[in-house]
Design an enzyme around this catalytic site. Structure first.
Site, mmCIF file in Angstrom:
data_model
loop_
_atom_site.group_PDB
_atom_site.id
_atom_site.type_symbol
_atom_site.label_atom_id
_atom_site.label_comp_id
_atom_site.label_asym_id
_atom_site.label_seq_id
_atom_site.Cartn_x
_atom_site.Cartn_y
_atom_site.Cartn_z
ATOM 1 C CG HIS A 104 -1.933 0.933 1.233
ATOM 2 N ND1 HIS A 104 -2.585 0.997 0.485
ATOM 3 C CD2 HIS A 104 -1.462 2.039 1.989
ATOM 4 C CE1 HIS A 104 -3.334 2.446 0.416
ATOM 5 N NE2 HIS A 104 -3.142 3.520 1.200
ATOM 6 C CB VAL A 136 -7.568 -8.907 6.969
ATOM 7 C CG1 VAL A 136 -6.784 -9.231 8.413
ATOM 8 C CG2 VAL A 136 -7.192 -7.318 7.425
ATOM 9 C CG ASP A 347 -43.952 12.805 12.289
ATOM 10 O OD1 ASP A 347 -44.913 11.799 12.573
ATOM 11 O OD2 ASP A 347 -43.667 12.374 12.003
ATOM 12 C CB ALA A 393 -37.454 1.380 14.918
ATOM 13 C CD GLU A 434 -32.902 -5.141 14.986
ATOM 14 O OE1 GLU A 434 -33.651 -6.382 15.164
ATOM 15 O OE2 GLU A 434 -33.000 -4.383 16.579
ATOM 16 C CB VAL A 528 -32.394 -6.314 29.218
ATOM 17 C CG1 VAL A 528 -32.999 -7.852 28.296
ATOM 18 C CG2 VAL A 528 -33.325 -6.027 29.300
ATOM 19 N N GLY A 531 -27.177 -6.018 30.658
ATOM 20 C CA GLY A 531 -26.192 -5.557 29.843
ATOM 21 C C GLY A 531 -25.124 -5.948 28.812
ATOM 22 C CD GLN A 533 -27.826 -7.070 26.128
ATOM 23 O OE1 GLN A 533 -27.473 -6.286 26.654
ATOM 24 N NE2 GLN A 533 -29.186 -7.492 26.254
ATOM 25 C CE LYS A 534 -18.055 -5.660 24.639
ATOM 26 N NZ LYS A 534 -16.455 -5.918 24.055
ATOM 27 N NE ARG A 619 -27.806 -4.496 15.666
ATOM 28 C CZ ARG A 619 -29.055 -4.949 16.300
ATOM 29 N NH1 ARG A 619 -29.123 -3.855 17.083
ATOM 30 N NH2 ARG A 619 -29.570 -6.294 16.455
#
Length: 667
Positions: A104, A136, A347, A393, A434, A528, A531, A533-534, A619
């Site tokens: 590179h 990679v 709206d 959402a 999602e 939940v 906690g 979850q990332k 995610r």
């Protein structure tokens, strides 16, 4: 050692010769056919390969299964890429036991991406270099085998710097390749915090903005001078190109772009002045600056600048359905800052967009998309860009009201998509992170990642599959009926006006708003499933800037594209988000207005969301498309976003508390 080589450009020739000199057994060479529209100033890899009696190929898609199989049959030990212009698939890279290595043209992790030689000059750098790194999945991000530094002088151009880089590549490879034959080299991981990314440049990027400093403009001139298309400006409708220039430390009181003298040809800049040494006018001849002034009739005090339009261009009309929502109101603010846009919005409420109601470029109607279908169809026909932002959402609603989610998020939006097809209008559709569901890739890629969801009895996936099906319908309309579209996928955008505390009180809000409500009311923060979850949290201002560039759609670059918009560096667990909020809350100037902190409380997801819920551990977005297409990079740290979001809601809560007694008295 058996090697497969992917190469193009002068650096490709250097790499190929270096491998031959080092005694590698080169099984095949893959290159590109020459583009007739490109000014080819570099040597031919195909010719070098032919001189070395090596088999050479130039497939349109080297990642096609047929080519993958042919490479597999060659049984390479190692793969090299020298300025090859396409990414190699994981499947190809996995065929070589020693891995794949790319050369590179920068000192990684700085200047990842395209055209690093041009970019370092544009940015006025004094040093660059070449890097050999392991390939990679993420472009230019693999661990480093070696680097060679190159000094940049004040008079270097892209061509002279290219020659230096060619010599540097030769030295680096002469040092590394023999050692790599003996065994794997120690590799140094790149520091992601130091990474920068720059996208592809086009001829249009050479336009001069005279309000910039003479130093900056001169850097642009030398970055894009011959053999590139050149830096340019206009005298009225006539274009002039600058090949060589010199910045002058000159004090003046003229507007940027004003010609200060014609011999030498000197132009006022935002700071200093630029002497045009050589250039060309419409005749196309390479001439001295004073001769250029004579040919084009340039006189003192005339102004150079943008090409004036022959016609009065009307504003681009943008229809935003769900304009009062989180994305809608922030996007409206950004569009109205630019006089090229006019916003039409619908709206069911107007609290977040009340600040725009007096703006003549903003047109608002209060209404429901399921009722105002005729108004919507008329405005789709009238407007240029359509953004249907109306959707449910919030995760708790996926299990609490799955049919309502389907009816609104899919059925109502499908009508809008079909109207866009009917009237040939461009749609910018909000997909969602999602849709990736429980994807097992380390980073979620728009073009290659699998979209994995749970079983039918896990109703939380109804939002994900509704959005995914709309993505597929829109894509099909694009392929079959020419619908112009862009799908964007937000990854956990947050900031002021994300939901509201009333929505949080009934559990119908995103995570940060719910956490802030707990702090405001002195109730325990419910985590939940602990906690753990990332998520990758993205500041609303970063997200909106990317979305604005999608709407802008320069040269149609976003047509038919899917673009993740997120910040991979802002990854944190929900527990870490809560702890960050708590720290900011305890240090806030309004802290005394609220009850004591009630602690954290772990809770099972089924108890919080109900039956049918299923969570995702992480995610993380790949943002290579956003970087490449939009030239966009998220910049705002998570701590800043958390602080600003908390401040907004705390001030709103204090106003709400002080207003309550008055309301009661009036009652």
């Amino acid at each position: 050692m058996k090697a497969i080589v992917f190469a193009y450009h002068d650096i490709g020739c250097v790499g190929l010769n270096a491998l031959a000199e080092a005694g590698y057994d080169i099984q095949a060479v893959f290159t590109h056919t020459d583009n007739p529209g490109e000014n080819r100033f570099f040597s031919s890899v195909a010719r070098v390969a032919a001189d070395l009696a090596l088999p050479v190929f130039a497939p349109e898609d080297v990642n096609h299964p047929l080519w993958v199989e042919r490479i597999r049959e060659l049984q390479p030990d190692i793969i090299f890429s020298f300025y090859y212009r396409n990414m190699l698939s994981d499947e190809i890279l996995s065929l070589a036991p020693q891995g794949g290595f790319n050369l590179h043209g920068s000192l990684l992790p700085q200047y990842r991406g395209r055209a690093p030689i041009n970019w370092v000059l544009v940015n006025g750098e004094t040093e660059t270099g070449v890097t050999l790194h392991q390939m990679v999945k993420k472009a230019d991000a693999g661990p480093i085998a070696g680097q060679y530094k190159v000094a940049i002088s004040d008079v270097d151009t892209a061509l002279t710097l290219h020659a230096k880089m060619r010599d540097a590549a030769q030295e680096l490879l002469r040092n590394l390749l023999p050692r790599m034959k003996e065994g794997p080299l120690p590799l140094t991981p790149q520091k992601e915090a130091d990474a920068s990314y720059f996208g592809r440049r086009t001829a249009a990027d050479g336009e001069i903005h005279w309000q910039k400093s003479a130093f900056t403009i001169n850097n642009l001139v030398r970055a894009v001078t011959e053999p590139y298309p050149g830096a340019f400006s206009y005298l009225g409708q006539r274009k002039l190109t600058i090949w060589r220039s010199r910045p002058l430390d000159l004090v003046h009181n003229k507007l940027p772009g004003t010609v200060l003298s014609t011999a030498p040809l000197t132009v006022a800049c935002g700071e200093g002045a630029l002497e045009i040494i050589t250039g060309k006018g419409e005749a196309g001849l390479y001439v001295q600056g004073d001769r250029l002034a004579q040919e084009m009739g340039i006189v003192t005090d005339v102004r150079l600048g943008n090409k004036p339009s022959n016609t009065l261009k009307r504003r681009t009309r943008v229809l935003i359905l769900g304009v009062n929502g989180f994305i809608g109101n922030h996007l409206t603010e950004r569009l109205l800052q630019d006089d090229r846009y006019e916003v039409y919005g619908l709206d069911i409420g107007s609290d977040a967009i009340s600040r725009f109601l007096g703006n003549p470029a903003f047109h608002f109607v209060e209404g429901d998309i399921s009722i105002h279908s005729e108004w919507i169809e008329y405005h789709i026909k009238k407007c240029d860009v359509i953004l249907p932002l109306v959707a449910i959402a919030t995760p708790i609603e996926y299990t609490r009201n799955p049919l309502r989610v389907f009816e609104l998020d899919f059925e109502e939006n499908l009508k809008i998509v079909r109207d866009c097809v009917k009237y040939n209008k461009r749609i910018v559709f909000p997909s969602t992170s999602e849709v990736y569901g429980m994807c097992d890739d380390k980073e979620f890629d728009e073009d290659t990642s699998r979209l994995i969801v749970g079983p039918i009895n896990k109703q939380r996936w109804i939002y994900s599959v509704s959005k995914q099906l709309l993505d597929r319908v829109i894509w099909a309309y694009g392929v079959k009926e020419g619908l112009k579209f862009t799908l964007f996928r937000p990854f956990n955008w947050m900031g002021p006006r994300l939901d509201n505390l009333d929505a949080a009180r009934i559990g119908s809000s995103r995570a940060i708003t719910q956490l802030i409500l707990n702090l405001v009311e002195g109730s325990p923060i419910k985590l939940v499933d602990g906690g753990a979850q990332k998520r990758c949290f993205t500041d609303i201002h970063d997200g909106i800037e990317a979305l604005f560039r999608i709407i802008e759609n320069r040269d149609g670059c976003c047509d038919g594209q899917i673009i993740n918009i997120g910040n991979p560096t802002n990854e944190a667990s929900i527990r870490e988000l809560a702890e960050m909020l708590l720290t900011s809350f305890e240090n806030h100037e309004l802290r005394d207005h609220f009850p004591p902190f009630a602690g954290f409380k772990d809770i099972e997801s089924s108890a919080y969301y109900g039956k049918g819920y299923q969570d995702v551990e992480y995610r993380t977005p790949s943002i290579k498309n956003a970087r490449r297409i939009l030239h966009w990079q998220p910049e705002i740290a998570m701590q800043q976003t958390v602080t600003e979001t908390l401040d907004f809601f705390l001030r709103a809560a204090v106003i709400e508390k002080t207003a309550a007694p008055k309301d009661e008295l009036n009652a």
